[in-house]
Design a protein around this motif. Structure first.
Motif, short mmCIF file in Angstrom:
data_model
loop_
_atom_site.label_atom_id
_atom_site.label_comp_id
_atom_site.label_asym_id
_atom_site.label_seq_id
_atom_site.Cartn_x
_atom_site.Cartn_y
_atom_site.Cartn_z
N GLN A 171 19.02 7.79 54.64
CA GLN A 171 18.40 8.87 54.88
C GLN A 171 18.33 8.40 56.39
O GLN A 171 17.56 7.56 56.77
CB GLN A 171 17.59 8.20 53.40
N GLY A 172 16.76 9.29 55.69
CA GLY A 172 16.07 9.63 57.39
C GLY A 172 16.88 10.09 58.67
O GLY A 172 18.10 10.16 58.48
N GLY A 173 15.78 9.42 59.35
CA GLY A 173 16.50 9.39 61.06
C GLY A 173 17.34 8.16 61.74
O GLY A 173 16.80 6.99 60.68
N ASP A 174 17.25 8.66 62.57
CA ASP A 174 17.73 7.21 63.30
C ASP A 174 16.40 5.97 63.40
O ASP A 174 16.68 5.34 63.94
CB ASP A 174 18.01 7.02 65.50
N ARG A 175 14.98 6.45 64.21
CA ARG A 175 14.27 5.79 64.11
C ARG A 175 13.71 5.22 62.32
O ARG A 175 13.57 4.55 62.87
CB ARG A 175 12.98 6.90 64.21
N ASP A 176 13.95 6.09 61.63
CA ASP A 176 13.57 5.48 60.06
C ASP A 176 14.66 4.61 60.30
O ASP A 176 14.06 3.59 59.22
CB ASP A 176 13.93 6.24 59.57
N GLN A 177 15.50 3.87 60.07
CA GLN A 177 16.83 3.09 60.64
C GLN A 177 16.03 2.07 61.06
O GLN A 177 16.00 0.91 60.75
CB GLN A 177 17.59 3.14 61.37
N ILE A 178 15.49 1.58 62.30
CA ILE A 178 14.52 0.69 63.21
C ILE A 178 13.33 0.61 62.24
O ILE A 178 13.55 -0.92 62.23
CB ILE A 178 14.43 1.34 64.03
N LYS A 179 13.06 1.24 61.62
CA LYS A 179 11.78 1.07 60.90
C LYS A 179 12.05 0.54 59.76
O LYS A 179 11.64 -0.66 59.29
CB LYS A 179 10.87 2.26 60.20
N ALA A 180 13.26 0.69 59.34
CA ALA A 180 13.75 0.13 58.32
C ALA A 180 13.66 -1.57 58.67
O ALA A 180 14.04 -2.10 57.48
CB ALA A 180 15.13 0.46 57.49
N ILE A 181 14.41 -1.69 59.59
CA ILE A 181 14.81 -2.88 60.04
C ILE A 181 13.34 -3.88 59.90
O ILE A 181 13.35 -5.09 59.91
CB ILE A 181 14.89 -3.69 61.02
N ALA A 182 12.17 -3.25 61.14
CA ALA A 182 11.13 -4.12 61.08
C ALA A 182 10.28 -4.30 59.82
O ALA A 182 9.64 -4.92 59.74
CB ALA A 182 10.36 -2.89 61.62
N GLU A 183 10.48 -3.15 58.35
CA GLU A 183 10.37 -3.52 57.35
C GLU A 183 10.79 -4.42 56.54
O GLU A 183 10.77 -4.51 55.14
CB GLU A 183 10.14 -2.29 56.32
N GLY A 184 11.78 -4.77 56.85
CA GLY A 184 12.56 -6.39 55.62
C GLY A 184 13.55 -5.12 55.15
O GLY A 184 13.81 -6.06 54.26
N VAL A 185 14.02 -4.00 55.16
CA VAL A 185 14.55 -3.65 53.96
C VAL A 185 16.41 -3.06 54.18
O VAL A 185 17.01 -3.75 53.39
CB VAL A 185 14.92 -1.50 53.92
N CYS A 186 16.28 -3.76 55.73
CA CYS A 186 18.03 -4.06 56.16
C CYS A 186 17.55 -4.49 57.64
O CYS A 186 16.44 -4.73 57.71
CB CYS A 186 18.97 -3.27 56.20
N ASP A 187 18.71 -5.22 57.65
CA ASP A 187 18.91 -6.49 59.50
C ASP A 187 19.51 -5.66 60.22
O ASP A 187 19.29 -6.03 61.32
CB ASP A 187 19.41 -7.32 59.07
N ILE A 188 20.47 -4.63 59.82
CA ILE A 188 20.86 -3.95 61.08
C ILE A 188 20.86 -2.35 60.87
O ILE A 188 21.36 -1.86 59.57
CB ILE A 188 22.87 -4.21 60.80
N SER A 189 20.89 -1.71 61.81
CA SER A 189 21.23 -0.16 61.77
C SER A 189 22.72 0.12 62.54
O SER A 189 22.41 -0.22 64.00
CB SER A 189 20.14 0.46 61.69
N ILE A 190 22.10 1.77 62.61
CA ILE A 190 23.09 2.40 63.49
C ILE A 190 22.40 3.34 64.86
O ILE A 190 21.61 4.40 63.26
CB ILE A 190 24.32 2.37 63.48
N GLY A 191 22.34 3.79 65.74
CA GLY A 191 21.16 4.66 66.33
C GLY A 191 21.84 5.17 67.50
O GLY A 191 22.22 4.11 68.40
N ASN A 192 21.50 6.24 68.00
CA ASN A 192 21.01 6.73 69.79
C ASN A 192 19.97 5.85 70.46
O ASN A 192 19.30 5.76 70.08
CB ASN A 192 20.94 8.09 69.14
N SER A 193 20.45 5.70 72.07
CA SER A 193 20.02 4.66 72.38
C SER A 193 18.86 5.22 72.65
O SER A 193 17.49 4.23 72.33
CB SER A 193 20.56 4.33 73.52
N TYR A 194 18.37 6.20 72.92
CA TYR A 194 17.72 7.56 73.30
C TYR A 194 15.97 7.71 72.48
O TYR A 194 14.99 7.52 72.50
CB TYR A 194 17.79 8.55 74.10
N TYR A 195 16.48 7.66 70.91
CA TYR A 195 15.82 7.01 70.27
C TYR A 195 14.85 5.82 70.43
O TYR A 195 13.61 5.83 70.37
CB TYR A 195 15.92 7.36 68.68
N TYR A 196 15.51 4.48 70.89
CA TYR A 196 15.51 3.37 70.82
C TYR A 196 13.89 3.56 72.28
O TYR A 196 13.24 3.13 72.07
CB TYR A 196 15.92 2.16 70.77
#
Length: 337
Positions: free
Chosen positions: A196-221
């Motif tokens: 679900q969500g976009g690449d930024r949402d996966q990084i947010k999920a890590i910060a929130e403790g939902v998961c520990d690893i995600s995949i995303g494009n470098s420019y979003y970071y």
């Protein structure tokens, strides 16, 4: 006319009729947002005197070109990933271009063999890991995402999103369909939640403790780091350049194509060649935390601080050729289910 940065202006551009042929102008259909293009197009106009007219859309440009046919006013299409470029090629909406300047500035693996598209920037499809819960070096390849030690610990956006389709296409190119299907099925088994969500949402999920690893494009970071509201979230992850020690990191592109209709063809080619030049490449890459496609232009700013990326040398055209197979695999393993 000059572009504006406001959302209202972008909407106006989308609805604005274009004169097909106008002396000293070039017409652009773009998936890239207005604020990314404005400094480039202003520099082009200042250098050449050629005005740029832009229609911006988030989707549907291929369908629009099909409807307009030979009467389309569009000279150029600017796209944001190899899947959208492939759609233009498959529908025979873009023309062959044999430009010595473009062929010199853009590497062979980042352009169509007949010049139907050229990359302008690249972005790595990276792995992001929790600074607190994943040790540095504990994961280093895309293949590692299938390891069962990550069960319940990975977040991704939809498997059918073009960015993930391109990654899966690259896996097919390297490993074949059967092995890639097993890999994709194992990654699905390791998901912490439904995609679900976009690449930024996966990084947010890590910060929130939902998961520990995600995949995303470098420019979003990079864009998150440049936003003071999102920076604290981005600072909670490490970035990993997958497969840096073997074939290299999968990259996707923003690209450009000459349309079949191109009523202002000569002006369009001038713009394409300008955008591949070192000066324009620096502006374009810096605007969105991306990597220049021209190998003679080095990354700057945040992107340079991340360290050197070793890109996969696999031809983007080969990735494009595997797109339909990748979509079938996503369906077959019911990745989003």
């Amino acid at each position: 006319m000059r572009m504006k940065l406001t959302a209202a202006a972008a909407i106006a551009l989308t609805a604005m009729p274009m004169a097909a042929t106008a002396d000293g102008e070039v017409n652009i259909y773009s998936y890239r947002q207005a604020y990314l293009l404005e400094p480039l197009l202003n520099a082009f106009t200042d250098e050449t005197g050629i005005k740029t007219n832009v229609v911006f859309a988030r989707q549907g440009l291929a369908e629009r070109l099909q409807r307009e046919g030979r009467n389309s006013p569009a000279d150029i299409v600017m796209t944001v990933d190899i899947s959208r470029i492939s759609e233009l090629v498959e529908k025979d909406l873009v023309a062959d271009l044999n430009s010595d300047t473009m062929n010199k500035n853009i590497p062979e693996n980042l352009r169509h063999p007949d010049g139907k598209w050229y990359a302008l920037t690249t972005r790595g499809r990276l792995i992001f890991t929790s600074k607190d819960r994943v040790e540095e070096g504990e994961i280093s390849t895309y293949e590692d995402l299938a390891d069962d030690k990550w069960e319940g610990r990975i977040c991704t956006r939809s498997g059918k999103h073009p960015y993930n389709i391109a990654l899966i296409s690259s896996m097919i190119a390297h490993h074949g369909e059967e092995q890639t299907e097993q890999w994709l099925n194992d990654v699905k088994d390791n998901l912490a939640r439904k995609p679900q969500g976009g690449d930024r949402d996966q990084i947010k999920a890590i910060a929130e403790g939902v998961c520990d690893i995600s995949i995303g494009n470098s420019y979003y970071y990079g864009n998150m780091l440049m936003d003071e509201n999102q920076r604290p979230t981005a600072e909670q992850v490490n970035l990993v350049f997958p497969n840096a020690n073997d074939r290299g990191t999968h990259v996707n592109i923003s690209g450009i194509s000459l349309t079949q209709s191109a009523p202002n063809r000569d002006n369009a080619v001038k713009l394409m060649e300008f955008l591949s030049s070192p000066s324009a490449q620096r502006i374009y890459a810096e605007a969105n935390s991306e990597y220049p496609a021209n190998p003679n232009v080095k990354p700057t700013g945040l992107v340079a601080e991340w360290g050197e990326m070793t890109p996969d040398s696999l031809s983007l055209q080969e990735i494009a050729n595997n797109r339909n197979a990748a979509v079938r695999l996503v369906d077959r393993v019911d990745y989003d289910g």
